[in-house]
Design a protein around this motif. Sequence first.
Motif, PDB file in Angstrom:
ATOM      1  N   ASN A  24      -5.729 -10.522   2.345  1.00  0.00           N
ATOM      2  CA  ASN A  24      -4.519 -11.019   1.700  1.00  0.00           C
ATOM      3  C   ASN A  24      -3.415 -11.109   2.751  1.00  0.00           C
ATOM      4  O   ASN A  24      -3.069 -10.108   3.381  1.00  0.00           O
ATOM      5  CB  ASN A  24      -4.127 -10.070   0.567  1.00  0.00           C
ATOM      6  CG  ASN A  24      -3.005 -10.602  -0.284  1.00  0.00           C
ATOM      7  OD1 ASN A  24      -2.339 -11.550   0.057  1.00  0.00           O
ATOM      8  ND2 ASN A  24      -2.799  -9.964  -1.427  1.00  0.00           N
ATOM      9  N   LYS A  25      -2.857 -12.285   2.934  1.00  0.00           N
ATOM     10  CA  LYS A  25      -1.770 -12.467   3.897  1.00  0.00           C
ATOM     11  C   LYS A  25      -0.446 -11.919   3.369  1.00  0.00           C
ATOM     12  O   LYS A  25       0.443 -11.588   4.142  1.00  0.00           O
ATOM     13  CB  LYS A  25      -1.593 -13.953   4.222  1.00  0.00           C
ATOM     14  CG  LYS A  25      -2.721 -14.541   5.026  1.00  0.00           C
ATOM     15  CD  LYS A  25      -2.427 -15.995   5.328  1.00  0.00           C
ATOM     16  CE  LYS A  25      -3.493 -16.614   6.197  1.00  0.00           C
ATOM     17  NZ  LYS A  25      -3.161 -18.015   6.536  1.00  0.00           N
ATOM     18  N   ASN A  26      -0.313 -11.816   2.055  1.00  0.00           N
ATOM     19  CA  ASN A  26       0.914 -11.355   1.418  1.00  0.00           C
ATOM     20  C   ASN A  26       0.907  -9.833   1.327  1.00  0.00           C
ATOM     21  O   ASN A  26       0.010  -9.248   0.735  1.00  0.00           O
ATOM     22  CB  ASN A  26       1.021 -11.979   0.025  1.00  0.00           C
ATOM     23  CG  ASN A  26       2.308 -11.648  -0.667  1.00  0.00           C
ATOM     24  OD1 ASN A  26       3.056 -10.764  -0.241  1.00  0.00           O
ATOM     25  ND2 ASN A  26       2.582 -12.345  -1.749  1.00  0.00           N
ATOM     26  N   THR A  27       1.906  -9.203   1.901  1.00  0.00           N
ATOM     27  CA  THR A  27       1.986  -7.736   1.873  1.00  0.00           C
ATOM     28  C   THR A  27       3.024  -7.230   0.873  1.00  0.00           C
ATOM     29  O   THR A  27       3.190  -6.024   0.722  1.00  0.00           O
ATOM     30  CB  THR A  27       2.347  -7.190   3.274  1.00  0.00           C
ATOM     31  OG1 THR A  27       3.615  -7.713   3.652  1.00  0.00           O
ATOM     32  CG2 THR A  27       1.303  -7.563   4.302  1.00  0.00           C
ATOM     33  N   ASN A  28       3.697  -8.113   0.166  1.00  0.00           N
ATOM     34  CA  ASN A  28       4.801  -7.725  -0.725  1.00  0.00           C
ATOM     35  C   ASN A  28       4.396  -6.767  -1.831  1.00  0.00           C
ATOM     36  O   ASN A  28       5.166  -5.885  -2.197  1.00  0.00           O
ATOM     37  CB  ASN A  28       5.457  -8.959  -1.343  1.00  0.00           C
ATOM     38  CG  ASN A  28       6.144  -9.815  -0.305  1.00  0.00           C
ATOM     39  OD1 ASN A  28       6.474  -9.339   0.769  1.00  0.00           O
ATOM     40  ND2 ASN A  28       6.343 -11.073  -0.621  1.00  0.00           N
ATOM     41  N   GLY A  33       2.952  -1.955   2.956  1.00  0.00           N
ATOM     42  CA  GLY A  33       2.927  -3.248   3.632  1.00  0.00           C
ATOM     43  C   GLY A  33       1.588  -3.609   4.236  1.00  0.00           C
ATOM     44  O   GLY A  33       1.524  -4.325   5.227  1.00  0.00           O
ATOM     45  N   HIS A  34       0.506  -3.110   3.659  1.00  0.00           N
ATOM     46  CA  HIS A  34      -0.832  -3.404   4.173  1.00  0.00           C
ATOM     47  C   HIS A  34      -1.319  -4.788   3.752  1.00  0.00           C
ATOM     48  O   HIS A  34      -0.927  -5.298   2.710  1.00  0.00           O
ATOM     49  CB  HIS A  34      -1.844  -2.363   3.667  1.00  0.00           C
ATOM     50  CG  HIS A  34      -1.604  -0.998   4.190  1.00  0.00           C
ATOM     51  ND1 HIS A  34      -1.213   0.044   3.392  1.00  0.00           N
ATOM     52  CD2 HIS A  34      -1.686  -0.504   5.447  1.00  0.00           C
ATOM     53  CE1 HIS A  34      -1.073   1.128   4.118  1.00  0.00           C
ATOM     54  NE2 HIS A  34      -1.342   0.820   5.374  1.00  0.00           N
ATOM     55  N   ASP A  76      -6.212  -2.914   5.490  1.00  0.00           N
ATOM     56  CA  ASP A  76      -7.027  -1.822   4.957  1.00  0.00           C
ATOM     57  C   ASP A  76      -7.776  -2.329   3.732  1.00  0.00           C
ATOM     58  O   ASP A  76      -7.518  -3.422   3.238  1.00  0.00           O
ATOM     59  CB  ASP A  76      -6.198  -0.561   4.665  1.00  0.00           C
ATOM     60  CG  ASP A  76      -5.419  -0.602   3.367  1.00  0.00           C
ATOM     61  OD1 ASP A  76      -5.140  -1.706   2.870  1.00  0.00           O
ATOM     62  OD2 ASP A  76      -5.091   0.465   2.849  1.00  0.00           O
ATOM     63  N   GLY A  77      -8.715  -1.544   3.267  1.00  0.00           N
ATOM     64  CA  GLY A  77      -9.546  -1.947   2.142  1.00  0.00           C
ATOM     65  C   GLY A  77      -8.822  -1.834   0.819  1.00  0.00           C
ATOM     66  O   GLY A  77      -7.995  -0.949   0.613  1.00  0.00           O
TER      67      GLY A  77
END
Length: 87
Positions: A24-28, A33-34, A76-77
Motif C-alpha cells: 500500500n503506497k498510502n500510509t495515512n 506511517g507504515h 511491514d506486514g
Amino acid sequence: MKSLSIKIMNNNLKFKKMKEYRVNKNTNNNPGGHNEVHNQDCKYYDLISSYEELGYHPNCHTAVADAKRKGYSKADGCKECSNECHN
C-alpha cells in the motif's frame, strides 16, 4: 492464475503455493506511517487504491523485504493477512 514453486528434495517433488503480494503506497490509515504489505487472500487486497505490485512470494518475509528494496523503508506486514511480519 496462481503460481507454484517446485522444490526437489531427495528425488521427491515438493510443491509450495506462492501468493501474490502488493504494498500500500498510502500510509495515512496505518499506525506508525507504515506501508502495509498484503497478500492475495487478504480482505483488504482489492480495496487498496494506491499500491505497487510485489509479485509472487513464498511468504510475507520476502514480500516485505522486496517492498523495502523498492524504497518503502517502513514496509511491514498487514496485521490481518501477514501477521508474522507485522510490527
